[in-house]
Each structure stands twice: as C-alpha cells, then as structure tokens.
Design a protein around this motif. Structure first.
Motif, PDB file in Angstrom:
ATOM      1  N   UNK A  91       0.815  -1.206   0.000  1.00 21.93           N
ATOM      2  CA  UNK A  91       0.000   0.000   0.000  1.00 21.93           C
ATOM      3  C   UNK A  91       0.847   1.253   0.000  1.00 21.93           C
ATOM      4  N   UNK A  92       1.919   1.223   0.739  1.00 17.65           N
ATOM      5  CA  UNK A  92       2.833   2.355   0.768  1.00 17.65           C
ATOM      6  C   UNK A  92       3.470   2.571  -0.606  1.00 17.65           C
ATOM      7  N   UNK A  93       3.844   1.491  -1.274  1.00 18.69           N
ATOM      8  CA  UNK A  93       4.417   1.615  -2.620  1.00 18.69           C
ATOM      9  C   UNK A  93       3.419   2.238  -3.589  1.00 18.69           C
ATOM     10  N   UNK A  94       2.164   1.870  -3.464  1.00 22.12           N
ATOM     11  CA  UNK A  94       1.136   2.464  -4.323  1.00 22.12           C
ATOM     12  C   UNK A  94       1.053   3.966  -4.054  1.00 22.12           C
ATOM     13  N   UNK A  95       1.132   4.362  -2.793  1.00 24.39           N
ATOM     14  CA  UNK A  95       1.115   5.789  -2.449  1.00 24.39           C
ATOM     15  C   UNK A  95       2.347   6.503  -3.012  1.00 24.39           C
TER      16      UNK A  95
END
Length: 82
Positions: free
Chosen positions: A69-73
């Motif tokens: 999820x952090x990578x998507x952000x």
C-alpha cells in the motif's frame, strides 16, 4: 531502471509473496528492496520511509499489505510530481 517500472515490479512481487506460501526469507528480501526504493526516492527521513520501518517490520501478511500500500502511495506521489 526507471523508478515507475521498479515500483510496479515491487508491488507485483508483494502480491506474489502474499499469494505464495509466505516464505519468510522471500518476504525479508522483498521488504529490504522496498525500503531501499522508498529511501532512494523520498529520503530515509520521509514519513513514508518511517511508516515502512514502523508498520512493515514483521514477516507476516499485514506487513506485506502495509508495504504494498505504501508503494502504491509512493507511485502516485511520483506520478503527481512529473
């Protein structure tokens, strides 16, 4: 390698870790690459890098979800900078 494809590959690899038998060693290698990527792009003191260190440190499914999820952000943040 340009950053966007690298982030996309890391996201895909994270889903692969989740869909596998969750090999701890594979997870730890993946998480190290995620950490390096985020630190390179945003700096080790950035809030995302700090979040990753605090919330994706255990070798368990929630850590993969937090890091992916952090990578998507990060991908969206970079997309908006360009």
């Amino acid at each position: 390698m340009p950053m966007r494809p690298m982030i996309d590959e890391l996201i895909e690899a994270g889903w692969d870790v989740l869909n596998s038998d969750f090999d701890r060693h594979t997870f730890l290698l993946w998480r190290e690459k995620v950490s390096e990527c985020v630190s390179q792009l945003l700096g080790p003191e950035h809030a995302y890098a700090q979040f990753l260190a605090e919330h994706a440190d255990g070798a368990e499914e929630r850590s993969v979800l937090a890091a992916a999820g952090l990578l998507i952000a990060v991908r969206e943040k970079i997309r908006n900078l360009v």
